[in-house]
Motif scaffolding. Structure first.
Motif, PDB file in Angstrom:
ATOM      1  N   THR A  54       0.810  -1.221   0.000  1.00  0.00           N
ATOM      2  CA  THR A  54       0.000   0.000   0.000  1.00  0.00           C
ATOM      3  C   THR A  54       0.844   1.272   0.000  1.00  0.00           C
ATOM      4  O   THR A  54       0.308   2.370  -0.021  1.00  0.00           O
ATOM      5  N   LEU A 107       3.200   3.892  -1.765  1.00  0.00           N
ATOM      6  CA  LEU A 107       3.679   4.374  -3.060  1.00  0.00           C
ATOM      7  C   LEU A 107       5.199   4.464  -3.084  1.00  0.00           C
ATOM      8  O   LEU A 107       5.822   4.205  -4.111  1.00  0.00           O
ATOM      9  N   TYR A 148       0.482   2.074  -9.908  1.00  0.00           N
ATOM     10  CA  TYR A 148      -0.473   3.099  -9.498  1.00  0.00           C
ATOM     11  C   TYR A 148      -1.910   2.639  -9.715  1.00  0.00           C
ATOM     12  O   TYR A 148      -2.791   2.965  -8.924  1.00  0.00           O
ATOM     13  N   ALA A 149      -2.158   1.845 -10.739  1.00  0.00           N
ATOM     14  CA  ALA A 149      -3.501   1.274 -10.940  1.00  0.00           C
ATOM     15  C   ALA A 149      -3.823   0.308  -9.791  1.00  0.00           C
ATOM     16  O   ALA A 149      -4.950   0.292  -9.284  1.00  0.00           O
ATOM     17  N   LYS A 155      -2.513   0.435  -6.746  1.00  0.00           N
ATOM     18  CA  LYS A 155      -2.697   1.271  -5.556  1.00  0.00           C
ATOM     19  C   LYS A 155      -4.098   1.867  -5.542  1.00  0.00           C
ATOM     20  O   LYS A 155      -4.788   1.848  -4.514  1.00  0.00           O
ATOM     21  N   PHE A 156      -4.548   2.352  -6.696  1.00  0.00           N
ATOM     22  CA  PHE A 156      -5.902   2.893  -6.812  1.00  0.00           C
ATOM     23  C   PHE A 156      -6.930   1.805  -6.505  1.00  0.00           C
ATOM     24  O   PHE A 156      -7.883   2.039  -5.770  1.00  0.00           O
ATOM     25  N   GLY A 157      -6.717   0.617  -7.055  1.00  0.00           N
ATOM     26  CA  GLY A 157      -7.653  -0.484  -6.828  1.00  0.00           C
ATOM     27  C   GLY A 157      -7.719  -0.891  -5.368  1.00  0.00           C
ATOM     28  O   GLY A 157      -8.795  -1.155  -4.836  1.00  0.00           O
ATOM     29  N   ARG A 162      -7.122   1.001  -2.747  1.00  0.00           N
ATOM     30  CA  ARG A 162      -7.852   2.036  -2.006  1.00  0.00           C
ATOM     31  C   ARG A 162      -9.324   2.084  -2.384  1.00  0.00           C
ATOM     32  O   ARG A 162     -10.197   2.174  -1.534  1.00  0.00           O
ATOM     33  N   HIS A 163      -9.583   2.044  -3.683  1.00  0.00           N
ATOM     34  CA  HIS A 163     -10.956   2.176  -4.176  1.00  0.00           C
ATOM     35  C   HIS A 163     -11.837   1.015  -3.723  1.00  0.00           C
ATOM     36  O   HIS A 163     -12.993   1.215  -3.383  1.00  0.00           O
ATOM     37  N   ARG A 197     -11.157  -0.957  -1.152  1.00  0.00           N
ATOM     38  CA  ARG A 197     -10.911  -1.185   0.275  1.00  0.00           C
ATOM     39  C   ARG A 197     -10.266  -2.550   0.534  1.00  0.00           C
ATOM     40  O   ARG A 197     -10.692  -3.309   1.390  1.00  0.00           O
ATOM     41  N   ARG A 220      -7.135  -2.878   1.493  1.00  0.00           N
ATOM     42  CA  ARG A 220      -5.902  -2.555   2.205  1.00  0.00           C
ATOM     43  C   ARG A 220      -5.409  -3.703   3.098  1.00  0.00           C
ATOM     44  O   ARG A 220      -4.231  -4.039   3.092  1.00  0.00           O
TER      45      ARG A 220
END
Length: 180
Positions: free
Chosen positions: A106, A108, A160-161, A163-165, A167-168, A170, A172
């Motif tokens: 998680t 970056l 980054y995709a 990481k977005f997935g 977070r988006h 949930r 984590r």
């Protein structure tokens, strides 16, 4: 379950590699080097999601499937596959040795550092093999830089995709469990 995930990720690798060739044909330097190479991220993701052993196996299986579609069953093809499969493991070992801790999916900062390490490891492994086994793969001295950049761009887009997935959707806790 692990076997199915290994097979699914191998097939995904094959599909993304072929799609990358179509989508980013304009960025191709040589048949083995592109300035945008999305499967670079999948090689890392295999190792991060499945662990070094199963992740490497998924990349190797995907590479074998890829070789069969392109009739590239030569020794050079197998060595290229080995470089591709073991580059992420080399990067992960270097990361863990340097930071003295496990990778955080998680973070970056961790994704960026691992991506850079992987891109350099992958390019160096390939170019060492090409220098020894098949000098015809070496078109010009600067191509190692192009390969590093292509892997960085492709892996960063994928990282980054992801990481977005995470977070988006949930995810984590699942990502943290996979990183440990």
């Amino acid at each position: 379950m692990n076997s199915l995930l290994i097979i699914a990720l191998a097939i995904l690798f094959l599909i993304v590699h072929i799609a990358n060739g179509w989508l980013f044909k304009f960025a191709e330097i040589t048949p083995h080097i592109s300035l945008i190479y999305l499967p670079a991220f999948l090689r890392l993701a295999h190792v991060l999601i499945l662990g070094p052993r199963n992740g490497t196996l998924a990349t190797l299986l995907g590479g074998v499937l890829l070789m069969s579609t392109f009739d590239d069953n030569s020794i050079v093809g197998l060595l290229n596959l080995g470089c591709s499969a073991f580059g992420p493991v080399v990067a992960l070992v270097v990361f863990k040795t340097y930071t003295r801790r496990n990778f955080d999916l998680t973070s970056l900062k961790d994704l960026g550092a691992l991506t850079l390490t992987y891109a350099v490891a992958n390019a160096v492994l390939h170019h060492l093999v090409w220098s020894v086994i098949d000098k015809s793969q070496l078109a010009e001295p600067v191509q190692v830089l192009w390969m590093i950049l292509g892997d960085i761009f492709g892996a960063l887009i994928g990282a980054y995709a992801m990481k977005f997935g995470i977070r988006h959707f949930r995810l984590r806790q699942i990502a943290k469990d996979l990183g440990d």
